[in-house]
Enzyme design. Structure first.
Site, mmCIF file in Angstrom:
data_model
loop_
_atom_site.group_PDB
_atom_site.id
_atom_site.type_symbol
_atom_site.label_atom_id
_atom_site.label_comp_id
_atom_site.label_asym_id
_atom_site.label_seq_id
_atom_site.Cartn_x
_atom_site.Cartn_y
_atom_site.Cartn_z
ATOM 1 N N ARG A 7 1.873 -13.845 35.834
ATOM 2 C CA ARG A 7 1.602 -15.254 36.159
ATOM 3 C C ARG A 7 2.294 -16.169 35.142
ATOM 4 O O ARG A 7 2.773 -17.244 35.492
ATOM 5 C CB ARG A 7 0.101 -15.529 36.170
ATOM 6 C CG ARG A 7 -0.609 -14.843 37.331
ATOM 7 C CD ARG A 7 -2.103 -15.161 37.374
ATOM 8 N NE ARG A 7 -2.798 -14.095 38.102
ATOM 9 C CZ ARG A 7 -4.049 -14.184 38.542
ATOM 10 N NH1 ARG A 7 -4.745 -15.286 38.361
ATOM 11 N NH2 ARG A 7 -4.612 -13.171 39.184
ATOM 12 N N TYR A 34 -6.801 -5.621 41.729
ATOM 13 C CA TYR A 34 -6.003 -4.474 42.192
ATOM 14 C C TYR A 34 -4.989 -4.058 41.112
ATOM 15 O O TYR A 34 -4.679 -2.882 40.950
ATOM 16 C CB TYR A 34 -5.252 -4.810 43.488
ATOM 17 C CG TYR A 34 -6.126 -4.946 44.729
ATOM 18 C CD1 TYR A 34 -7.513 -5.005 44.653
ATOM 19 C CD2 TYR A 34 -5.546 -5.008 45.995
ATOM 20 C CE1 TYR A 34 -8.293 -5.144 45.786
ATOM 21 C CE2 TYR A 34 -6.322 -5.142 47.145
ATOM 22 C CZ TYR A 34 -7.694 -5.216 47.034
ATOM 23 O OH TYR A 34 -8.457 -5.348 48.164
ATOM 24 N N ASP A 43 -14.609 -7.352 44.589
ATOM 25 C CA ASP A 43 -14.550 -7.449 43.121
ATOM 26 C C ASP A 43 -15.418 -8.558 42.548
ATOM 27 O O ASP A 43 -15.143 -9.051 41.459
ATOM 28 C CB ASP A 43 -13.093 -7.628 42.670
ATOM 29 C CG ASP A 43 -12.587 -9.040 42.899
ATOM 30 O OD1 ASP A 43 -13.083 -9.699 43.827
ATOM 31 O OD2 ASP A 43 -11.714 -9.480 42.132
ATOM 32 N N GLU A 44 -16.448 -8.946 43.266
ATOM 33 C CA GLU A 44 -17.308 -10.040 42.786
ATOM 34 C C GLU A 44 -18.775 -9.674 42.932
ATOM 35 O O GLU A 44 -19.170 -9.106 43.945
ATOM 36 C CB GLU A 44 -17.151 -11.261 43.686
ATOM 37 C CG GLU A 44 -16.001 -12.149 43.460
ATOM 38 C CD GLU A 44 -15.994 -13.189 44.569
ATOM 39 O OE1 GLU A 44 -16.439 -14.309 44.316
ATOM 40 O OE2 GLU A 44 -15.584 -12.856 45.695
ATOM 41 N N ASP A 65 -16.555 -11.860 38.127
ATOM 42 C CA ASP A 65 -15.362 -11.696 38.960
ATOM 43 C C ASP A 65 -14.331 -10.890 38.178
ATOM 44 O O ASP A 65 -13.970 -11.258 37.053
ATOM 45 C CB ASP A 65 -14.815 -13.099 39.305
ATOM 46 C CG ASP A 65 -13.646 -13.033 40.268
ATOM 47 O OD1 ASP A 65 -13.461 -11.983 40.899
ATOM 48 O OD2 ASP A 65 -12.921 -14.036 40.363
ATOM 49 N N MET A 66 -13.874 -9.795 38.754
ATOM 50 C CA MET A 66 -12.888 -8.975 38.062
ATOM 51 C C MET A 66 -11.566 -9.741 37.959
ATOM 52 O O MET A 66 -11.236 -10.524 38.839
ATOM 53 C CB MET A 66 -12.642 -7.660 38.827
ATOM 54 C CG MET A 66 -13.887 -6.873 39.156
ATOM 55 S SD MET A 66 -14.967 -6.615 37.757
ATOM 56 C CE MET A 66 -13.950 -5.572 36.724
HETATM 57 P P1 TTP Z 1 -9.249 -12.249 43.810
HETATM 58 O O1 TTP Z 1 -10.523 -12.072 43.060
HETATM 59 O O2 TTP Z 1 -9.094 -13.455 44.642
HETATM 60 O O3 TTP Z 1 -8.047 -12.302 42.788
HETATM 61 P P2 TTP Z 1 -7.663 -11.322 41.614
HETATM 62 O O4 TTP Z 1 -8.809 -10.470 41.185
HETATM 63 O O5 TTP Z 1 -6.404 -10.587 41.951
HETATM 64 O O6 TTP Z 1 -7.250 -12.326 40.468
HETATM 65 P P3 TTP Z 1 -8.164 -13.315 39.644
HETATM 66 O O7 TTP Z 1 -8.140 -12.799 38.234
HETATM 67 O O8 TTP Z 1 -7.486 -14.621 39.771
HETATM 68 O O9 TTP Z 1 -9.537 -13.311 40.228
HETATM 69 O O10 TTP Z 1 -8.984 -10.992 44.704
HETATM 70 C C1 TTP Z 1 -9.453 -9.698 44.378
HETATM 71 C C2 TTP Z 1 -8.488 -8.682 44.940
HETATM 72 O O11 TTP Z 1 -8.414 -8.795 46.338
HETATM 73 C C3 TTP Z 1 -7.088 -8.870 44.460
HETATM 74 O O12 TTP Z 1 -6.839 -8.193 43.237
HETATM 75 C C4 TTP Z 1 -6.262 -8.338 45.572
HETATM 76 C C5 TTP Z 1 -7.088 -8.564 46.795
HETATM 77 N N1 TTP Z 1 -6.561 -9.714 47.588
HETATM 78 C C6 TTP Z 1 -5.780 -9.469 48.722
HETATM 79 O O13 TTP Z 1 -5.541 -8.306 49.062
HETATM 80 N N2 TTP Z 1 -5.293 -10.512 49.438
HETATM 81 C C7 TTP Z 1 -5.552 -11.814 49.101
HETATM 82 O O14 TTP Z 1 -5.098 -12.735 49.789
HETATM 83 C C8 TTP Z 1 -6.384 -12.052 47.955
HETATM 84 C C9 TTP Z 1 -6.718 -13.461 47.565
HETATM 85 C C10 TTP Z 1 -6.844 -10.974 47.227
#
Ligand code: TTP
Length: 672
Positions: A60, A23, A120-121, A18-19
């Site tokens: 954060r 963004y 991103d997963e 998981d990235m």
């Molecule tokens: P996530 O993998 O949920 O979160 P993240 O990568 O920002 O942070 P983390 O390190 O905690 O995993 O989401 C991936 C991307 O998807 C995130 O960077 C932005 C986008 N996104 C949205 O646009 N709206 C949302 O409600 C969520 C949860 C994510």
């Protein structure tokens, strides 16, 4: 309580990658001066500084959360850097992030079976790679173990006070007396650490990972230590992990089912499920969900990593919250046109780059009625066969919307009831394309056809769609509505700067831009391929299908496949007898896991359902050749030439046998 051991999955090595704050990392790569600074990515609208969708780990630490708006974030962390999401067609344009995600996938895919689970997963099945490493260079034989490996978090790893963390990890990884499952996991730890380093080197992105014996546990682990870390779940640590895991944190239990488990069974953690027998859970939630719950309480999951590097569906959506809710058909049509245009663009590039076509178009919307006793009624999702071409998608999307709206508003529509005027408001719209299949090799001119179709409108934008999206009598009325709304299509001011989009995070395919909650997912599973709507003329006694060709021979053709259905269902290698036998001889535990996984998913996750669908082949007589009329003459000729040799073959082989031949016999094997 005895715990059943998974027989099939515990010797596998699965990773979930998981990235981190994805963004934000993409934006920081674009603007390196932002690196290390508290940063957040916001949706483009200006209301209270826009909604935060990604927050860096530095931000954060200052208390900034994704639920905040830009202004709030500035109050919490005055030095925060806010970056706006790119915009196209009046909505968020996620292409930059999608292609950044693809860069990562292409690196990870080299290591083993790889499934792109969202923007991103990624899931990886590293079993083969781990087995090779164990055979050729087992961890205990390594002189040097990389620092990244030694930083791994191994759940349940025993450590005496004062023991050095990295030394303990080294000892765990290099244990000679470990069982084979843990030895394979140790190899997985080394492989994943190496992959993460490679991703960082080639893309500048950090990621976190979970390593376990199945997808479910790997996914849980990947979020436990972020950013840029990896967490391992040995089999011996599963029960402890699940016993403290809040039920709502489990994938697929974040919604109504999780709430019901809490309120009806008093369950707080996944481990609490162990108190209930399988029969008891089945009594409450049905056979499949009951078995699935019984399995997850024990960390059992039969879900396999699918070799899928490309998204399973494409979607484009937008929300219109609060006062921005849409209230005119013309504004709905305007936005559907924008969304359809984006969808069409993505379909075209998928076709061009990956030689794939989608066959189902689905419209989702969220809505409320202004004066309604039945305010919880869901806006129905509608689907129809997907026709390539911007204009066609726009027409079909709008027709689906109108059909759904009629159903939503009920028999009185928007006419006054008593002295009440029923009105509707739309708070979210999305169009998506699913049931994506590879185009069989040898159909190059068909591809050219689809390609040109996606750019050249084939008919007037506001004509009725009757040939493919066959409408109910009431839906046909919608065409006149469509024409009349076109004449008043000026955009009302309140809708011109409509707000933000959110990707689909409940759905495995979360790189859709928008989701309207889990309920839509289940709605889709009910209606995705074959939406039935009540025919007004039959006063609710008979259902009609949306999405089949309507012409003089419609009775004869009912249920006949469209051209895209043929591709969709085409499988060059139909299941062999051997596979069928293997299926029937799997052990009871693995059968249970398999059964549970696939049947549960049919309710809350469509993946397995879609996997089995492709094992089906058309019979010659099932192909209604009149569907070829959709295509230009040269394409018709090409397709008919596929069918002709088979007829000859059948004629020579055994008379009257043609009806049992699958279409798979007509096409040469796929060159994947
Ligand atoms: P996530 O993998 O949920 O979160 P993240 O990568 O920002 O942070 P983390 O390190 O905690 O995993 O989401 C991936 C991307 O998807 C995130 O960077 C932005 C986008 N996104 C949205 O646009 N709206 C949302 O409600 C969520 C949860 C994510």
């Amino acid at each position: 309580m005895p715990v059943a051991r998974p027989e099939t999955s515990d010797a596998r090595v699965i990773a979930h990658v998981d990235m981190d704050c994805f963004y934000v990392q993409v934006e920081q790569r674009k603007q390196p001066e932002l690196r290390g600074l508290p940063t957040a990515v916001v949706q483009y609208n200006e209301w209270q500084g826009g909604g935060l969708i990604a927050v860096s780990y530095e931000a954060r630490k200052c208390g900034v959360k994704r639920s905040m708006r830009g202004d709030e974030a500035k109050t919490a962390c005055p030095q925060i850097q806010l970056v706006q999401v790119p915009v196209a067609r009046g909505k968020a344009d996620l292409n930059l992030y999608r292609s950044a995600g693809s860069e990562v996938v292409s690196i990870l895919a080299k290591s083993g079976k790889c499934e792109r689970a969202s923007i991103d997963e990624v899931y990886l099945d590293l079993t083969d790679a781990a087995e090779s490493m164990l055979a050729d260079a087992p961890p205990e034989s390594l002189e040097l173990i990389d620092e990244e490996v030694l930083k791994s978090h191994i759940l349940g790893m025993s450590r005496e006070d004062g023991d050095d963390f990295k030394e303990s990890v080294r000892d765990w990884i290099c244990r000679k007396d470990a069982d084979r499952r843990d030895k394979l996991l140790s190899c997985g730890i080394i492989i994943v650490a190496e992959l993460r380093k490679q991703v960082l080197k080639e893309t500048e992105f950090t990621c976190s990972a979970g390593i376990a014996h199945n997808k479910m546990l790997a996914k849980l682990a990947s979020g436990m230590n972020k950013p840029a870390q990896q967490t391992v779940v040995p089999y011996s640590a599963v029960q402890e992990l699940l016993s403290s895991l809040p039920i709502k944190k489990m994938k697929q239990l974040g919604g109504k089912l999780g709430t019901s488990l809490q309120t009806d069974l008093g369950i707080e953690t996944v481990g609490d499920l162990l108190q209930f027998s399988e029969t008891k859970l089945q009594e409450h939630y049905g056979v499949n969900t009951g078995t699935w719950l019984w399995n997850i309480a024990r960390g059992i999951s039969g879900e396999e990593v699918q070799g899928r590097l490309l998204p399973k569906s494409h979607g484009s959506g937008k929300t219109f919250p609060g006062p921005r809710a849409l209230k005119l058909l013309s504004t709905v049509q305007h936005w559907l046109n924008q969304l359809s245009e984006e969808l069409s663009e993505r379909l075209s590039s998928d076709l061009e780059q990956n030689k794939r076509i989608a066959s189902t178009l689905t419209l989702h919307a969220s809505a409320f009625k202004s004066r309604d006793s039945d305010s919880h009624k869901k806006f129905p999702s509608k689907s129809c066969p997907l026709r390539y071409g911007v204009t066609k998608i726009q027409e079909d999307a709008f027709n689906l919307f109108q059909a759904a709206l009629r159903e939503y508003m009920g028999p009185f529509g928007s006419k006054p009831q008593g002295n009440k005027q029923e009105t509707w408001r739309i708070t979210g719209l999305s169009v998506s394309a699913s049931k994506i299949v590879d185009i069989p090799s040898g159909t190059s001119s068909i591809m050219r056809y689809f390609q040109s179709e996606s750019t050249v409108p084939s008919r007037s934008a506001y004509g009725c769609v009757q040939d493919h999206v066959a409408m109910t009598p009431s839906a046909s009325e919608g065409c006149s509505e469509q024409i009349s709304t076109e004449t008043q299509a000026a955009m009302p001011e309140e809708d011109t700067d409509v707000t933000y989009t959110l990707p689909n995070f409940e759905n495995p395919d979360k790189d859709n831009d928008l989701v309207f909650g889990k309920d839509v997912v289940s709605c889709q599973s009910n209606e995705a391929t074959d939406v039935s709507t009540q025919s007004e003329s039959n006063k609710g006694t008979q259902t009609k299908r949306i999405g089949r060709k309507m012409n003089n021979s419609k009775e004869k053709n009912r249920g006949m496949p469209s051209i895209v259905d043929i591709f969709k269902n085409y499988n060059a290698t139909p299941p062999s007898k051997q596979e069928t036998q293997e299926d029937s001889t799997v052990s009871s535990t693995s059968k249970k896991a398999k059964f549970s996984s696939s049947s549960h998913n049919s309710q809350v996750n469509q993946e397995v359902e879609e996997r089995t669908e492709t094992d089906w082949g058309y019979k010659t007589d099932e192909i209604d050749q009149s569907v070829f009329d959709e295509l230009p003459v040269e394409i018709q000729r090409e397709l008919r030439s596929f069918l002709r040799p088979n007829k000859q073959f059948n004629a020579g082989k055994s008379k009257g046998d043609g009806s049992t031949s699958s279409i798979a016999h007509y096409f040469p094997p796929l060159n994947r």
